[in-house]
Design an enzyme around this catalytic site. Structure first.
Site, PDB file in Angstrom:
ATOM      1  N   ILE A  76       0.806  -1.218   0.000  1.00 11.10           N
ATOM      2  CA  ILE A  76       0.000   0.000   0.000  1.00 11.10           C
ATOM      3  C   ILE A  76       0.839   1.268   0.000  1.00 11.10           C
ATOM      4  CG2 ILE A  76      -1.980  -1.075   1.110  1.00 11.10           C
ATOM      5  CD1 ILE A  76      -1.007   0.029   3.773  1.00 11.10           C
ATOM      6  N   GLY A  79       8.414   4.226   0.136  1.00 10.87           N
ATOM      7  CA  GLY A  79       9.162   5.457   0.287  1.00 10.87           C
ATOM      8  C   GLY A  79      10.650   5.224   0.102  1.00 10.87           C
ATOM      9  N   THR A  80      11.422   6.218   0.475  1.00  7.83           N
ATOM     10  CA  THR A  80      12.872   6.136   0.311  1.00  7.83           C
ATOM     11  C   THR A  80      13.489   5.126   1.253  1.00  7.83           C
ATOM     12  OG1 THR A  80      12.865   8.483  -0.272  1.00  7.83           O
ATOM     13  CG2 THR A  80      14.997   7.493   0.261  1.00  7.83           C
ATOM     14  N   PHE A  81      12.917   5.002   2.458  1.00  6.30           N
ATOM     15  CA  PHE A  81      13.532   4.162   3.481  1.00  6.30           C
ATOM     16  C   PHE A  81      12.722   2.921   3.830  1.00  6.30           C
ATOM     17  CE2 PHE A  81      14.748   8.612   4.286  1.00  6.30           C
ATOM     18  CZ  PHE A  81      16.118   8.510   4.142  1.00  6.30           C
ATOM     19  N   VAL A  84       5.410  -0.376   2.821  1.00  4.74           N
ATOM     20  CA  VAL A  84       4.324  -0.673   3.748  1.00  4.74           C
ATOM     21  C   VAL A  84       3.347  -1.634   3.072  1.00  4.74           C
ATOM     22  CG1 VAL A  84       2.513   0.289   5.217  1.00  4.74           C
ATOM     23  CG2 VAL A  84       4.573   1.628   4.748  1.00  4.74           C
ATOM     24  N   LYS A 134       5.342  -2.362   8.164  1.00  2.00           N
ATOM     25  CA  LYS A 134       6.337  -1.469   7.569  1.00  2.00           C
ATOM     26  C   LYS A 134       7.686  -2.175   7.541  1.00  2.00           C
ATOM     27  CE  LYS A 134       8.366   3.154   8.150  1.00  2.00           C
ATOM     28  NZ  LYS A 134       8.330   4.404   8.955  1.00  2.00           N
ATOM     29  N   ASP A 221       8.170  15.619   8.423  1.00  4.95           N
ATOM     30  CA  ASP A 221       7.634  15.208   7.120  1.00  4.95           C
ATOM     31  C   ASP A 221       6.107  15.299   7.124  1.00  4.95           C
ATOM     32  OD1 ASP A 221       7.819  14.427   4.489  1.00  4.95           O
ATOM     33  OD2 ASP A 221       7.972  12.291   4.934  1.00  4.95           O
TER      34      ASP A 221
END
Length: 509
Positions: A76, A79-81, A84, A134, A221
């Site tokens: 779903i 991201g960069t790190f 999820v 995550k 963020d």
């Protein structure tokens, strides 16, 4: 007497047999439900892209026993790190789930506060419950992962912040198990929300920011995708603390903005600077290093100017950018490629004069040879009407009308959030007392009076429009005037972005 005892024992055995049969039937029904659910999950897996399916299979292979606890469904987010995944919690009804914010919010809305809705915790109701898994990439710093875990632990128990359920590690692989929240995509509602609906949205967001502020935690963020809002329940949850950091008091005096005395001197010193476009040859000044984490378009001015002393007020600026998207009905509002373009976008609203002041506040200088930028700032109301109106005629008509109470309160809140000077920007705790966050609450004691004549001031006449057409971008330079004479061209802003003259921002690189 013996016959009576025999009859009672037979009745007791019969009742036990009936109870056993009922338990067996319930267990059989539950097993059948679990089988059907598993079959449905397998059917859904066929719709998952092959690459995502391989990633989920790798997670199951790395973490032994995970498939007995969670049934991965789909990817779903990415991201960069981290990535999820949505998963069903197979053991949800075996534990006391005090992390389930959705059930708490639903219980509060259905019954008076303090009472728990039975259906929210009933073990007999076998509705599927979901979590978000995550996966943090192995390239992430171990200290960053530990920092995120510590911050989530400190912020536990807050209904507007996603709690950590548990965490799993296998060598360099780390999984965080978080609640999955039913929410509405931001793009589906931001252009249709009323002032009262915006009030509910930002009350939840600033409640989370106030909790972070009390713990001296910067989220770093803040953006719509990190605040999951359920339109039906009018409740939102702040997520993704992967870039969050602590800041401690007293702050190190490495920037003029920290001390009141140095800040005042910096605000006045900008007047002594003459235009000096270009870069200094053989510059001997030390380079500036500062945390620049965050998403482009939502970074605060002090982040773009590499201020080494950043506080929780950087999150307030990001929240103000979200509010500006609500009001202008434009998302994303800012879409720069780098920090220089980001500063130029901000300068289009605040003007060169205020940009020079804020740059001096952080030990920098701001100069540009873009002649379409004006010295003075844009009136926020004119900017919002220009962006949201379909034509110049509608813009002129709305500008002549006096603002409503809700609009006035909202604009005041916007100006306090989008304050270039971080020392003057509103804090999260101060924002929680602002009238704007309670427009949907008729019981809130507003500080303004609904019959206050100050809200009925007539709006001054706007400058005449040169072209009464649907291409509203031609009139942006006139909005920038805000009462001053300006001979700048009314060319399209998209052209300015493509063919922008060279500019220079000396930030002690």
């Amino acid at each position: 007497m013996s016959s009576l005892v025999t009859k009672r024992s037979e009745n007791l055995e019969t009742s036990k047999q009936v109870a056993d049969d009922i338990d067996e039937c319930e267990a059989t029904e539950i097993d059948e439900e679990e089988k059907s659910d598993k079959y449905e999950m397998k059917e859904r897996m066929h719709d998952v892209p092959e690459q995502d399916r391989e990633e989920m299979e790798d997670i199951i292979n790395v973490f032994d026993g995970l498939e007995n606890q969670y049934n991965l469904i789909e990817k779903i987010g990415e991201g960069t790190f981290s990535s999820v995944y949505k998963a069903e919690d197979m053991k949800y009804y075996d534990y006391i789930n005090d992390w389930d914010i959705d059930s708490k919010v639903l219980a509060k809305q259905q019954k008076p506060e303090g009472l728990i809705h039975e259906s929210a915790i009933s073990p007999t109701k076998r509705e599927p419950k979901f979590v978000a898994i995550k996966k943090i990439y192995a390239t992430s710093s171990p200290m960053r992962i530990l920092n995120e875990l510590e911050i989530l632990y400190l912020l536990r128990g807050i209904d507007t912040i996603a709690p950590l359920i548990t965490a799993l590690r296998n060598e360099d692989q780390v999984l965080l198990i978080l609640p999955y929240y039913q929410h509405t995509d931001f793009r589906q509602f931001y252009s249709t929300f009323s002032y009262k609906e915006m009030s509910a949205y930002f009350r939840c967001l600033f409640d989370a920011l106030a909790a972070c502020e009390a713990m001296q935690i910067m989220h770093r963020d803040i953006k719509p995708s990190n605040f999951l809002f359920n339109v039906e329940r009018k409740h939102g949850v702040l997520v993704d603390f992967g870039l969050a950091e602590h800041h401690n008091w007293p702050l190190p005096k490495t920037c003029p903005c920290v001390s009141y005395e140095t800040a005042d001197l910096a605000r006045e010193s900008y007047k002594d600077y003459g235009p000096a476009l270009g870069y200094v040859k053989n510059d001997t000044r030390p380079s500036k290093r500062a945390n620049r984490a965050g998403t482009r378009g939502f970074r605060a001015p002090e982040v773009l100017l590499k201020c080494s002393v950043q506080t929780t007020r950087i999150d307030i600026w990001s929240a103000g950018v979200i509010l500006l998207s609500f009001l202008t009905k434009r998302f994303p509002m800012f879409n720069s490629k780098d920090d220089v373009d980001a500063l130029m976008e901000i300068a289009c609203i605040f003007g060169k004069n205020e940009m020079r002041q804020v740059a001096a506040l952080h030990g920098c200088t701001f100069e540009t040879n873009v002649n379409t930028l004006t010295e003075k700032r844009v009136n926020f109301r004119k900017l919002i009407l220009w962006a949201s109106c379909g034509s110049a005629s509608i813009y002129k008509e709305k500008l002549m009308h006096k603002p409503s109470i809700e609009e006035t309160v909202c604009l005041d809140f916007l100006e306090r959030c989008l304050e270039l000077d971080c020392n003057k920007r509103i804090t999260a705790s101060e924002a929680m007392a602002h009238d704007f966050l309670y427009l949907d609450d008729p019981t809130f004691p507003f500080s303004f009076q609904r019959n206050d004549p100050s809200f009925d001031k007539p709006v001054p006449d706007s400058p005449p429009m040169e072209n009464d057409s649907t291409e509203t971008t031609q009139h942006f330079s006139r909005i920038l005037r805000d009462g001053e004479d300006n001979d700048s061209s009314t060319q399209d802003m998209s052209v300015l972005k493509r063919k922008r003259p060279s500019d220079s921002i000396d930030d002690n690189l």
